[in-house]
Design a protein around this motif. Structure first.
Motif, PDB file in Angstrom:
ATOM      1  N   VAL A 228     -11.143 -18.966 -35.428  1.00 24.34           N
ATOM      2  CA  VAL A 228     -11.686 -17.658 -35.780  1.00 24.34           C
ATOM      3  C   VAL A 228     -12.755 -17.229 -34.781  1.00 24.34           C
ATOM      4  O   VAL A 228     -12.854 -16.057 -34.405  1.00 24.34           O
ATOM      5  CB  VAL A 228     -12.262 -17.691 -37.208  1.00 24.34           C
ATOM      6  N   PHE A 231     -11.123 -15.822 -31.659  1.00 22.89           N
ATOM      7  CA  PHE A 231     -10.608 -14.475 -31.896  1.00 22.89           C
ATOM      8  C   PHE A 231     -11.743 -13.451 -31.896  1.00 22.89           C
ATOM      9  O   PHE A 231     -11.640 -12.380 -31.276  1.00 22.89           O
ATOM     10  CB  PHE A 231      -9.860 -14.442 -33.228  1.00 22.89           C
ATOM     11  N   GLY A 232     -12.852 -13.769 -32.578  1.00 22.18           N
ATOM     12  CA  GLY A 232     -13.986 -12.845 -32.622  1.00 22.18           C
ATOM     13  C   GLY A 232     -14.627 -12.643 -31.267  1.00 22.18           C
ATOM     14  O   GLY A 232     -15.041 -11.527 -30.911  1.00 22.18           O
ATOM     15  N   ILE A 304     -19.644  -9.272 -34.711  1.00 16.63           N
ATOM     16  CA  ILE A 304     -18.190  -9.443 -34.764  1.00 16.63           C
ATOM     17  C   ILE A 304     -17.812 -10.906 -34.967  1.00 16.63           C
ATOM     18  O   ILE A 304     -16.920 -11.232 -35.758  1.00 16.63           O
ATOM     19  CB  ILE A 304     -17.553  -8.883 -33.482  1.00 16.63           C
ATOM     20  N   LYS A 305     -18.481 -11.815 -34.248  1.00 18.03           N
ATOM     21  CA  LYS A 305     -18.157 -13.232 -34.400  1.00 18.03           C
ATOM     22  C   LYS A 305     -18.461 -13.709 -35.816  1.00 18.03           C
ATOM     23  O   LYS A 305     -17.667 -14.421 -36.421  1.00 18.03           O
ATOM     24  CB  LYS A 305     -18.948 -14.073 -33.392  1.00 18.03           C
ATOM     25  N   GLY A 308     -15.912 -12.470 -38.302  1.00 23.36           N
ATOM     26  CA  GLY A 308     -14.679 -13.244 -38.181  1.00 23.36           C
ATOM     27  C   GLY A 308     -14.777 -14.579 -38.888  1.00 23.36           C
ATOM     28  O   GLY A 308     -13.834 -15.008 -39.576  1.00 23.36           O
ATOM     29  N   SER A 312     -13.041 -16.233 -42.948  1.00 19.73           N
ATOM     30  CA  SER A 312     -12.391 -17.496 -43.269  1.00 19.73           C
ATOM     31  C   SER A 312     -12.882 -18.059 -44.600  1.00 19.73           C
ATOM     32  O   SER A 312     -12.309 -19.025 -45.115  1.00 19.73           O
ATOM     33  CB  SER A 312     -12.647 -18.524 -42.164  1.00 19.73           C
TER      34      SER A 312
END
Length: 341
Positions: A228, A231-232, A304-305, A308, A312
């Motif tokens: 994740v 992706f972030g 954003i991170k 993300g 989860s």
């Protein structure tokens, strides 16, 4: 092609910057799992929602993790049965209220100690308020993703009532329930669906077995949360490259627009809270002090991170409410500072 190269460079730099802190958070959560008796931890926490949120916000002084490392620790807290207000308070405040971040902010703004003070107090106040608000929902299962909700439901309804006289058999990794049955490790999918009639408590582990469980849990959580994070970081890098910086800077002329612009910038650039004060310092000549404060408070809470990683664990609706509450309170605090400080 040059923009893609720049985006890849930023992606790698974000990942290299964030991964050590994610690893630190995973290690701390695994240490909590293996060596901390969650029943003793729950006993010392106040039952009052406001005090619980305040205590959770202050735990960051003990667990110095940034917005990449606080998510696995918060997840472990929830799995241990810690109240929602405590976990939410920790999730918001830990990236700011820890010695590393406070020290780095002081180094960057040593000529403006009021920024350091208001960053600490503002983060503590917002985390406590938001944690208290979410304490209205005492059952955290409705806030969690279905997979984690099943894990927590199993712990509450099956495992814990049958192990009151022994050490509580917490989830030993993100995927398996170690020692949950005479046959050995049991996949959580089977645990959640089959609900075995008898559960054999895990025996007291030796030091070697504890270290083995520690390494196993670290590897599992890194697989889950690391994907994740990658992706972030990719999304953050693309936005930084393809959204012109001038567009954001042009909004920083007024008191209100500068606060909004810096909050958006904080969410987009996703800079680690241990170094974001030096990034904010570069805007000190063009943005108001209130907007810098908004950047320093809001960025570690929501970027954003972090979003993300939160996805989860939590449902999107929870994150939306989380984002709106933290954003509104940060805006009010920064606006009040701009007009009255």
């Amino acid at each position: 092609m040059n923009q893609l190269h720049n985006a890849f460079t930023l992606f790698v730099s974000l990942l290299v910057e964030a991964m050590p802190f994610l690893l630190l958070g995973v290690i701390l959560s695994s240490v909590l799992l293996v060596w901390v008796d969650e029943r003793k931890l729950i006993k010392v926490l106040p039952k009052n929602p406001l005090l619980g949120a305040f205590m959770g916000s202050c735990i960051g002084f003990i667990f110095p993790v940034c917005e990449c490392g606080n998510v696995p620790v918060a997840r472990r807290f929830l799995m241990q049965g810690i109240p929602t207000s405590v976990a939410v308070g920790f999730l918001l405040a830990a990236p700011t209220l820890n010695p590393v971040v406070i020290w780095s902010t002081w180094i960057a703004f040593r000529g403006q100690p009021e920024i350091v003070l208001f960053r600490i107090l503002g983060s503590l106040a917002i985390a406590t308020i938001v944690g208290t608000v979410f304490s209205v929902q005492p059952d955290p299962k409705v806030l969690l993703q279905p997979r984690l909700s099943q894990r927590l439901k199993y712990l509450q309804e099956v495992a814990q009532p049958q192990t009151t006289a022994v050490k509580s058999p917490l989830l030993q990794t993100g995927t398996f329930f170690l020692g949950a049955s005479p046959q050995g490790n049991m996949p959580l999918e089977a645990v959640a669906t089959q609900m075995p009639e008898t559960i054999v408590p895990a025996p007291q582990k030796t030091t070697k077995e504890k270290f083995a469980a520690l390494l196993l849990n670290i590897s599992q959580e890194l697989r889950e949360l690391g994907a994740v994070l990658i992706f972030g970081s990719a999304i953050a890098a693309l936005i930084q490259v393809f959204v012109p910086r001038e567009v954001v800077l042009s909004l920083g002329q007024g008191t209100v627009t500068s606060i909004i612009a810096m909050m958006l910038l904080a969410a987009i650039v996703s800079i680690c809270s241990t170094v974001d004060s030096f990034f904010a310092l570069s805007f000190a000549s063009t943005f108001t002090t209130g907007s810098l404060l908004a950047f320093l408070i809001f960025g570690p809470m929501i970027d954003i991170k972090a979003v993300g990683l939160m996805l989860s664990i939590f449902k999107p609706r929870f994150i939306l409410y989380f984002f709106m509450l933290a954003g509104q309170l940060t805006f009010i605090l920064a606006l009040g500072y701009s007009y009255f400080a």
